[in-house]
Design an enzyme around this catalytic site. Structure first.
Site, PDB file in Angstrom:
ATOM      1  N   LYS A  71       1.132  -1.195   0.077  1.00  0.00           N
ATOM      2  CA  LYS A  71      -0.193  -0.184   0.178  1.00  0.00           C
ATOM      3  C   LYS A  71       0.759   1.128  -0.108  1.00  0.00           C
ATOM      4  O   LYS A  71       0.713   2.313  -1.018  1.00  0.00           O
ATOM      5  CB  LYS A  71      -0.954  -0.188   1.312  1.00  0.00           C
ATOM      6  N   THR A  73       3.896   1.449  -0.886  1.00  0.00           N
ATOM      7  CA  THR A  73       4.529   1.328  -2.237  1.00  0.00           C
ATOM      8  C   THR A  73       3.822   1.917  -3.331  1.00  0.00           C
ATOM      9  O   THR A  73       4.339   2.736  -4.224  1.00  0.00           O
ATOM     10  CB  THR A  73       5.054   0.174  -2.415  1.00  0.00           C
ATOM     11  N   ARG A  94       2.568   8.516   6.467  1.00  0.00           N
ATOM     12  CA  ARG A  94       2.871   8.312   8.094  1.00  0.00           C
ATOM     13  C   ARG A  94       4.408   7.982   8.390  1.00  0.00           C
ATOM     14  O   ARG A  94       5.025   7.378   7.559  1.00  0.00           O
ATOM     15  CB  ARG A  94       2.056   6.933   8.674  1.00  0.00           C
ATOM     16  N   LYS A 105       6.917  -6.674  10.384  1.00  0.00           N
ATOM     17  CA  LYS A 105       6.602  -5.737   9.071  1.00  0.00           C
ATOM     18  C   LYS A 105       7.638  -5.297   8.462  1.00  0.00           C
ATOM     19  O   LYS A 105       7.729  -5.395   7.207  1.00  0.00           O
ATOM     20  CB  LYS A 105       5.361  -5.023   9.519  1.00  0.00           C
ATOM     21  N   ALA A 266      -3.272   1.429  12.464  1.00  0.00           N
ATOM     22  CA  ALA A 266      -4.638   1.351  12.023  1.00  0.00           C
ATOM     23  C   ALA A 266      -5.284   0.379  12.787  1.00  0.00           C
ATOM     24  O   ALA A 266      -6.462   0.332  12.651  1.00  0.00           O
ATOM     25  CB  ALA A 266      -4.643   1.308  10.637  1.00  0.00           C
ATOM     26  N   PHE A 294      -3.455  -0.376   6.835  1.00  0.00           N
ATOM     27  CA  PHE A 294      -4.142  -1.839   6.714  1.00  0.00           C
ATOM     28  C   PHE A 294      -5.182  -1.731   5.799  1.00  0.00           C
ATOM     29  O   PHE A 294      -5.421  -1.189   4.614  1.00  0.00           O
ATOM     30  CB  PHE A 294      -4.401  -2.500   8.000  1.00  0.00           C
ATOM     31  N   PHE A 375       3.342  -8.741  -8.845  1.00  0.00           N
ATOM     32  CA  PHE A 375       4.532  -9.290  -8.334  1.00  0.00           C
ATOM     33  C   PHE A 375       5.265 -10.376  -9.656  1.00  0.00           C
ATOM     34  O   PHE A 375       4.438 -10.674 -10.342  1.00  0.00           O
ATOM     35  CB  PHE A 375       4.287 -10.117  -7.218  1.00  0.00           C
ATOM     36  N   TRP A 403       7.197  -0.966  -8.442  1.00  0.00           N
ATOM     37  CA  TRP A 403       8.073  -1.463  -7.359  1.00  0.00           C
ATOM     38  C   TRP A 403       9.401  -1.955  -8.224  1.00  0.00           C
ATOM     39  O   TRP A 403      10.526  -1.641  -7.994  1.00  0.00           O
ATOM     40  CB  TRP A 403       7.555  -2.889  -6.832  1.00  0.00           C
TER      41      TRP A 403
END
Length: 549
Positions: A71, A73, A94, A105, A266, A294, A375, A403
């Site tokens: 998210k 990214t 954030r 994470k 969150a 999230f 991906f 990415w």
């Protein structure tokens, strides 16, 4: 491909004054923290008030796997891509918490060629904002204890204020203070603290001070509340937070300006960057891309029902991030197999995506674009099946490769977003009116957002609900629950219906202006996993940090 930190360390950064010129912000309005980080002065923020606002784009996601679905990214990739196609965009994010950085994470600065830099500084101490928030929180705790020790003129009999630190440390969840009489208390992680929530919802320093003074710290022998203002604590707390309250300016790999400020969780708190950062960004750019933590059931719901409601912000569009691997996981595939092609599991897992789309579009009135974070193991057959399914639901879907490819990899998403903003305006609305009783607000969120049938309260929560309903029935609700499921059980995947949301306790965040409903076994002080991310992090002989992600 190189690791995130290797890509970040090979990137050539521009001086932060050069980045500021794009907004434009004068050099005199910057407070430099080295060559590539600066704070935007309070005076500069005030001078922007009369400028028109840009468009506010919220990036949220489906229910994630433990690895996360990209998210942040995607937020960075979209902001880069908007500038790439000739628009004027800013990313608004954030700040990372040290708990996840060293826990499960990892960092929160994006990944691959869609990162904010310098990622090592941002993921670690950055400009010290979280340390200031921790200090302000714990100053209040010390003032409470000292007041009791010095004679207790306020007759404080029950202290509800907890200490905090920005680290996962399960040993601090329950602490006994040995004073004149033993007191049971504990620590929360800083990003779950009320001071963090206040910091991120305050409009200016005066508002910050007033909100800090409104914090309820306990009750006296007559069961009357005691506030931080009774201890005259708010002035000193604001003094600790004064510099931190100024938004932080950094840049992406593509040199897009990024304002990174505040960071409530969150799954526990309201999960959005600061109001002052978002409003500053809206005055400085035509497009502001921000994120909510999230899944959309947590971060986006709180962004709408708490942040937008309390600040007067009106979002223009939502980008919903999904991954093929997460959809297969929700469709029944195990984590060990989600890199393998599995059309059946993918199609089954689309129910999770469908629930989020329904919530965002039908309940909140938002126009939604679906961004598939690509991906390398996603197969052409899976991509085709997902695109067909999303289009059949009536939504646009974009395959995003930011990415691996940076801004160019999200060009289609940026063009779609611009077209939507020009042609398909949202009709934003909140989920419930503030006049609704607390018990009905919680039930509304549970049934409409989560697909639950009922809400059950522990005996403690029942007492707290009755007490809070007498004075604070008009406050919004902040649900604290697992991010991995629409239910309270993290093992229940996809889009369950008919389940029960279990409320274990309720907490008043009086200064922040909401009530936290803690559901299931949600902890406000997380623990570290068996193999924490910290084991990979080190510093080489040249002083460069390694292993950070």
């Amino acid at each position: 491909m190189q690791s995130d930190i290797e890509i970040a360390q090979r990137a050539v950064l521009k001086p932060i004054s050069t980045i500021a010129e794009q907004l434009p912000i004068a050099p005199s309005a910057l407070i430099p923290y080295g060559h590539h980080i600066a704070k935007i002065s309070q005076e500069c923020v005030r001078t922007l008030a009369d400028r028109p606002n840009g468009k506010l784009i919220l990036v949220t996601a489906i229910s994630p796997t433990p690895a996360g679905e990209g998210k942040t990214t995607t937020t960075i990739g979209l902001a880069d891509a908007l500038n790439y196609i000739g628009k004027h965009a800013v990313a608004c994010l954030r700040e990372p918490s040290l708990g996840p950085v060293f826990g499960m994470k990892g960092g929160a600065t994006g990944g691959g060629y869609a990162q904010v830099l310098p990622m090592e500084n941002i993921n670690l101490h950055f400009t010290g904002d979280f340390h200031a928030i921790t200090s302000a929180n714990n100053l209040l705790a010390a003032l409470i204890d000292n007041h009791v020790y010095q004679g207790n003129a306020l007759d404080i009999q029950q202290v509800t204020w907890r200490r905090c630190m920005d680290m996962n440390d399960r040993a601090l969840r329950h602490v006994t203070l040995h004073q004149r009489q033993d007191v049971d208390t504990g620590f929360d992680i800083t990003v779950a603290s009320e001071v963090m929530a206040i910091f991120c919802l305050a409009e200016d320093l005066q508002d910050l001070t007033q909100r800090l003074g409104k914090i309820q710290v306990g009750v006296n022998s007559q069961h009357q509340p005691v506030f931080a203002s009774d201890l005259q604590a708010e002035g000193a707390m604001t003094a600790l937070l004064k510099d931190a309250f100024q938004p932080n300016l950094v840049q992406t790999i593509a040199h897009t300006p990024a304002i990174v400020h505040g960071g409530p969780f969150a799954n526990i708190a309201h999960g959005c960057n600061s109001v002052v950062a978002t409003k500053t960004a809206l005055k400085l750019a035509d497009y502001v891309v921000t994120e909510a933590g999230f899944g959309a059931d947590l971060g986006a719901e709180k962004f709408f029902d708490i942040k937008c409601r309390l600040s007067g912000l009106t979002p223009d569009l939502v980008v919903l991030v999904a991954t093929i691997r997460a959809l297969k996981y929700h469709g029944g595939a195990e984590l060990a197999t989600i890199q393998q092609e599995n059309i059946d599991a993918l199609q089954a897992g689309i129910e999770n995506l469908k629930r989020h789309l329904h919530n965002l579009h039908d309940l909140f009135g938002m126009q939604v674009v679906v961004a598939i974070n690509h991906f390398t193991h996603d197969t052409p057959s899976e991509i085709a099946a997902l695109k067909d399914a999303v289009q059949a639901l009536g939504f646009e879907v974009c395959i995003c490769k930011h990415w691996a490819e940076g801004a160019a990899g999200a060009q289609a998403l940026a063009e779609t977003v611009v077209n939507y903003l020009a042609q398909k305006p949202s009709k934003f609305q909140t989920l419930y009116p503030l006049e609704m009783p607390l018990v009905d607000k919680i039930l509304t969120i549970a049934q409409k957002m989560y697909g639950a049938s009922t809400v059950e309260y522990s005996s403690t929560a029942q007492i707290q609900l009755a007490q809070l309903s007498t004075q604070y029935s008009t406050l919004p609700i902040c649900i604290a629950k697992t991010q991995y499921s629409f239910s309270c059980d993290p093992t229940v995947r996809n889009a369950p219906t008919g389940h029960t949301i279990e409320v274990s306790s309720l907490r008043l965040s009086r200064g922040a202006g909401f009530i936290v409903a803690i559901c299931g076994n949600m902890m406000t002080m997380p623990g570290l996993p068996k193999q924490p991310a910290s084991v990979r992090i080190g510093v080489n002989a040249d002083g460069k940090i390694t292993g950070l992600s």
